[in-house]
Design a protein around this motif. Structure first.
Motif, PDB file in Angstrom:
ATOM      1  N   VAL A 253      42.770  37.082   2.470  1.00  0.00           N
ATOM      2  CA  VAL A 253      43.394  38.293   2.997  1.00  0.00           C
ATOM      3  C   VAL A 253      44.599  37.869   3.823  1.00  0.00           C
ATOM      4  O   VAL A 253      44.451  37.133   4.803  1.00  0.00           O
ATOM      5  N   PRO A 254      45.808  38.309   3.451  1.00  0.00           N
ATOM      6  CA  PRO A 254      46.981  37.897   4.227  1.00  0.00           C
ATOM      7  C   PRO A 254      47.112  38.708   5.515  1.00  0.00           C
ATOM      8  O   PRO A 254      46.951  39.931   5.508  1.00  0.00           O
ATOM      9  N   VAL A 255      47.367  38.021   6.605  1.00  0.00           N
ATOM     10  CA  VAL A 255      47.691  38.684   7.876  1.00  0.00           C
ATOM     11  C   VAL A 255      49.091  38.208   8.240  1.00  0.00           C
ATOM     12  O   VAL A 255      49.317  37.023   8.464  1.00  0.00           O
TER      13      VAL A 255
ATOM     14  N   ALA B 273      40.711  27.570   9.521  1.00  0.00           N
ATOM     15  CA  ALA B 273      39.558  26.684   9.347  1.00  0.00           C
ATOM     16  C   ALA B 273      38.258  27.430   9.652  1.00  0.00           C
ATOM     17  O   ALA B 273      37.231  27.204   9.005  1.00  0.00           O
ATOM     18  N   LEU B 274      38.350  28.331  10.624  1.00  0.00           N
ATOM     19  CA  LEU B 274      37.167  29.134  10.982  1.00  0.00           C
ATOM     20  C   LEU B 274      36.957  30.296  10.026  1.00  0.00           C
ATOM     21  O   LEU B 274      35.827  30.755   9.838  1.00  0.00           O
ATOM     22  N   HIS B 275      38.055  30.800   9.465  1.00  0.00           N
ATOM     23  CA  HIS B 275      38.005  31.979   8.589  1.00  0.00           C
ATOM     24  C   HIS B 275      38.739  31.664   7.284  1.00  0.00           C
ATOM     25  O   HIS B 275      39.885  32.090   7.094  1.00  0.00           O
ATOM     26  N   PRO B 276      38.095  30.944   6.389  1.00  0.00           N
ATOM     27  CA  PRO B 276      38.800  30.539   5.155  1.00  0.00           C
ATOM     28  C   PRO B 276      39.207  31.715   4.280  1.00  0.00           C
ATOM     29  O   PRO B 276      40.027  31.547   3.367  1.00  0.00           O
ATOM     30  N   GLU B 277      38.678  32.885   4.557  1.00  0.00           N
ATOM     31  CA  GLU B 277      39.044  34.047   3.757  1.00  0.00           C
ATOM     32  C   GLU B 277      40.354  34.683   4.227  1.00  0.00           C
ATOM     33  O   GLU B 277      40.868  35.606   3.590  1.00  0.00           O
ATOM     34  N   ILE B 278      40.897  34.183   5.349  1.00  0.00           N
ATOM     35  CA  ILE B 278      42.118  34.754   5.914  1.00  0.00           C
ATOM     36  C   ILE B 278      43.292  33.808   5.701  1.00  0.00           C
ATOM     37  O   ILE B 278      43.171  32.596   5.859  1.00  0.00           O
ATOM     38  N   ASP B 279      44.448  34.380   5.368  1.00  0.00           N
ATOM     39  CA  ASP B 279      45.679  33.599   5.240  1.00  0.00           C
ATOM     40  C   ASP B 279      46.681  34.141   6.258  1.00  0.00           C
ATOM     41  O   ASP B 279      47.264  35.204   6.058  1.00  0.00           O
ATOM     42  N   ILE B 280      46.839  33.415   7.372  1.00  0.00           N
ATOM     43  CA  ILE B 280      47.806  33.830   8.387  1.00  0.00           C
ATOM     44  C   ILE B 280      49.199  33.413   7.918  1.00  0.00           C
ATOM     45  O   ILE B 280      49.448  32.244   7.638  1.00  0.00           O
TER      46      ILE B 280
END
Lengths: 349, 196
Positions: free
Chosen positions: A31-33, A54-61
């Protein structure tokens, strides 16, 4: 025979179905943020991005850097759907974002939180002329020597640029030497930059095109070029944010609190210097820049696509800022307030 | 036999539908930039010099075109390019509007509220900071200011500043210039005389 093959065929087909469908081990789409931020926040944001992902591999900052005004304009005028806005001047968020969304509902935002401070310093290197004799008491004498090259960012583009001018103006009052600005900066432009003093307010008006005279002064678009020039020996000293100098790993002179734009305590003193830019680069904001403490602030625009994810990342980032790091602005002591954690909307930090 | 075929077909259908799990739709379908559907037939460029001239995009494209290498860098060091830029030279447009003299300025602006000011020397291609690909400063080669409508042989995209933007071009490849002057979405060029 045919009767015996029937269950085998079905079993094979089901097996192929399960394996080829990938449903047993479905790849996770990130999920892009999207974060738009001031350039001086790129170092801490890059660090925080790595830790958060690293903590939230489902997130793409996804972080994009600009000058603070340009960062806000990406949302308000260019209509790009950023989820977090973080800038190096807290006044910009109410000035530019407390206004109705184009073709939408409500304001771009109605709140922000301040989270860090910074201060102006004089950065140099071991190769800078007279580096072995410069101190916080004599820096303006050293910088005013004709053979010393001084650099700062373009005030039209970078807040650190007009803040360099504000610091040098405030130095006149601090050291009771009203020639400092002209000797360090003003006399080396065509036309010269002249400080006007009216009602105890010092003002310098910039021409439309800022043209250094000779090689004494170097003006560059942003910190990245200024620090590169400093390290290459193209200039001897640069007015910079303390966090930028630390990130670059170069030594710097700490300036008195009364002129470094670093503390609330001297807000009134800072207000006694102002810069009027040569032209309004952005129609949304005027050309006057008055001295005030350097405070970082963040918000989540009402046009954000990933609101929940943006909230979680912003809370994480600000908690990381509290821990600090090399090249990070100094955290504020006050706790952060977010509108989703309190009952009333916060106007300010 | 028929029953076997029917069962096989049903399972095949399930397989085909289920196979969609391999390539699930992206979670985010939002574009990086809101790109309005543009129709540039109503777009115009106004050049205000001694004479006031208004160009449609077609009229601009019909003027003598110039091509050169352009490569920009943002204030935080993000590089854009390199591009082969095609468009009309600023000096040509100004000449058609009455020309400029030493001491005059050229104000170039866009409907998003962005404005950049060039002095006479810059209009002639002088006074720009230039870098190599590694963003190390280099002596500037001859430069020119272009009002570009094409990058790499294609019309500009909205994100690139369509239909017209400033580009600082060189005959040499990989000469990077500061992006602040590369005004996007240009629709106005004004000459401010020295006496104003």
């Amino acid at each position: 025979m045919r009767g015996n093959l029937y269950p085998v065929v079905i079993a094979i087909i089901i097996g192929i179905f399960v394996i080829s469908s990938g449903c047993t081990d479905r790849p996770v789409e990130k999920v892009p943020v999207k974060v738009v931020a001031a350039g001086s926040l790129l170092v801490p944001l890059a660090d925080a991005e790595a830790r958060y992902e690293a903590l939230h591999p489902e997130i793409d900052i996804q972080v994009e850097g600009h000058g603070s005004i340009q960062a806000i304009r990406q949302v308000t005028e260019i209509n790009r759907p950023f989820d977090v806005v973080a800038v190096a001047d807290e006044s910009l968020i109410p000035d530019l974002m407390y206004c109705p969304v184009q073709n939408g509902e409500g304001n771009y935002t109605d709140w922000y939180t301040t989270f860090a401070r910074n201060e102006m310093v004089i950065a140099y290197t071991a190769n800078s002329r007279y580096h072995d004799e410069i101190t916080r008491d004599n820096w303006y004498h050293v910088l005013s020597r004709p053979d010393v090259r001084v650099g700062f960012s373009n005030p039209m583009l970078d807040a650190a640029g007009y803040r360099a001018l504000l610091v040098t103006m405030l130095a006149g009052e601090e050291y009771q030497d009203w020639t400092i600005f002209s000797r360090v900066i003003g006399d080396y432009f065509d036309p010269p930059l002249v400080v006007e003093n009216e009602d105890d307010i010092q003002t310098v008006r910039l021409p439309q095109v800022l043209k250094p005279l000779g090689n004494k002064i170097a003006v560059r678009d942003g910190s990245v070029f200024l620090m590169s020039l400093l390290e290459a020996g193209g200039i001897d000293y640069a007015f910079e944010y303390r966090s930028v100098a630390e990130a670059q790993g170069v030594p710097y002179i700490i300036l008195p609190d009364t002129i470094n734009l670093g503390t609330d305590q001297f807000n009134q003193e800072y207000h006694r210097a102002r810069v009027i830019l040569g032209f309004p680069r952005f129609s949304v904001i005027g050309s006057e820049r008055t001295g005030m403490p350097i405070l970082y602030a963040a918000t989540i625009p009402s046009t954000a696509v990933r609101v929940e994810e943006a909230r979680e990342f912003l809370e994480f980032f600000l908690s990381e800022v509290q821990k600090g790091g090399r090249g990070w602005p100094e955290p504020l002591d006050t706790p952060h307030e977010f509108p989703w954690n309190i009952n009333t909307m916060a106007a300010g930090g | 036999m028929i029953r076997t075929i029917q069962t096989g077909l049903i399972l095949l259908m399930l397989f085909i539908v289920g196979a969609g799990c391999i390539n699930p739709a992206p979670v985010s379908s939002s574009p990086a930039v809101t790109v309005p559907v543009e129709d540039y037939r109503s777009w115009t460029l106004t050049v205000n010099g001694t004479a006031r001239q208004v160009y449609s995009l077609a009229e601009l494209r019909a003027l003598p075109a110039t091509t050169g290498h352009g490569f920009a860098v943002s204030t935080v060091g993000i590089k854009y390019g390199p591009y082969i830029c095609r468009g009309v030279l600023l000096t040509d447009l100004l000449e058609r509007a009455g020309g400029i003299s030493q001491g005059d300025q050229v104000w170039i602006s866009a409907p998003d509220g962005y404005l950049w000011v060039f002095d006479y020397d810059q209009v002639q291609g002088n006074g720009f900071i230039t870098f190599n690909e590694s963003l190390k400063e280099i002596p500037p080669p001859p430069l020119r200011i272009l009002l570009a409508y094409e990058f790499d042989g294609s019309p500009l995209t909205y994100n690139d500043g369509a239909p017209l933007r400033v580009a600082i071009i060189s005959d040499e490849k990989n000469v990077v210039t500061e992006g602040s002057a590369w005004v996007k979405w240009v629709d106005s060029i004004e000459v401010h005389r020295k006496t104003q």
